[in-house]
Write an enzyme that holds these catalytic residues in place. Structure first.
Site, PDB file in Angstrom:
ATOM      1  N   TYR A  88       0.845  -1.191   0.000  1.00 52.00           N
ATOM      2  CA  TYR A  88       0.000   0.000   0.000  1.00 52.00           C
ATOM      3  C   TYR A  88       0.883   1.245   0.000  1.00 52.00           C
ATOM      4  CZ  TYR A  88      -3.707  -3.283   1.216  1.00 52.00           C
ATOM      5  OH  TYR A  88      -4.585  -4.340   1.206  1.00 52.00           O
ATOM      6  N   ASN A 111     -12.534  -0.610  -4.940  1.00 47.00           N
ATOM      7  CA  ASN A 111     -12.271  -0.901  -6.354  1.00 47.00           C
ATOM      8  C   ASN A 111     -13.513  -1.542  -6.980  1.00 47.00           C
ATOM      9  OD1 ASN A 111     -11.339  -1.849  -8.833  1.00 47.00           O
ATOM     10  ND2 ASN A 111      -9.993  -3.398  -7.939  1.00 47.00           N
ATOM     11  N   HIS A 120      -5.830  -7.163  -5.827  1.00 47.77           N
ATOM     12  CA  HIS A 120      -5.351  -8.340  -5.094  1.00 47.77           C
ATOM     13  C   HIS A 120      -3.823  -8.403  -5.066  1.00 47.77           C
ATOM     14  CE1 HIS A 120      -5.648  -9.662  -9.313  1.00 47.77           C
ATOM     15  NE2 HIS A 120      -4.636 -10.476  -9.032  1.00 47.77           N
ATOM     16  N   GLU A 146      -1.007 -16.630 -10.100  1.00 48.38           N
ATOM     17  CA  GLU A 146      -0.123 -15.751 -10.872  1.00 48.38           C
ATOM     18  C   GLU A 146       1.346 -16.143 -10.672  1.00 48.38           C
ATOM     19  OE1 GLU A 146      -0.916 -11.593 -10.388  1.00 48.38           O
ATOM     20  OE2 GLU A 146      -3.030 -11.829 -10.898  1.00 48.38           O
TER      21      GLU A 146
END
Length: 150
Positions: A88, A111, A120, A146
């Site tokens: 963040y 979002n 995410h 991912e």
């Protein structure tokens, strides 16, 4: 306008206007179906390809609706590469407001276009996951997916 689809992660509500996706979230009302369109069908197809590990980038037109601050955050999220995470604080620094970590977290929380705008991929500075509108378990699964396919 919107359409509801059954996907590998549950029922998703895809909101759209004439030329762009404006929202992706879990469908809250089991009975609503909405009206499917070519754009909403293409979006779900690309999401399913993503869930299968066959898509790393989306080429769906999106329209971000929110405050100027939120849009700056969401546009920065779109720059996070597939398989990578940032904090963040990293996002706060990139938008020129290094003390706005909590505000960045709130923008992520709000979002409207989940998964395509990859909130995410934002984690706490201590590498812990933090929150996710679709649940921490799904956030963990998306990040693992991912990582496996990068």
């Amino acid at each position: 306008m919107f359409a509801v689809y059954n996907t590998k992660i549950g029922k998703l509500k895809i909101e759209y206007d004439n030329d762009a996706i404006t929202g992706i979230a879990y469908a809250k009302n089991e009975k609503e179906q909405g009206i499917r369109s070519e754009l909403s069908d293409k979006t779900v197809l690309q999401l399913e390809e993503y869930f299968d590990g066959r898509r790393k980038e989306f080429d769906i037109p999106i329209k971000l609706r929110g405050t100027e601050f939120q849009k700056r955050v969401w546009n920065e999220l779109l720059k996070i590469p597939y398989g990578k995470t940032v904090s963040y604080k990293d996002i706060a620094i990139k938008i020129g407001n290094p003390k706005a970590c909590r505000a960045v977290g709130m923008a992520n929380h709000n979002n409207p276009i989940l998964i395509i705008v990859p909130c995410h991929r934002v984690i706490n500075e201590n590498k812990k996951l933090g929150g996710y509108a679709l649940g921490l378990e799904l956030k963990r699964r998306l990040l693992e997916l991912e990582k496996e396919n990068s």
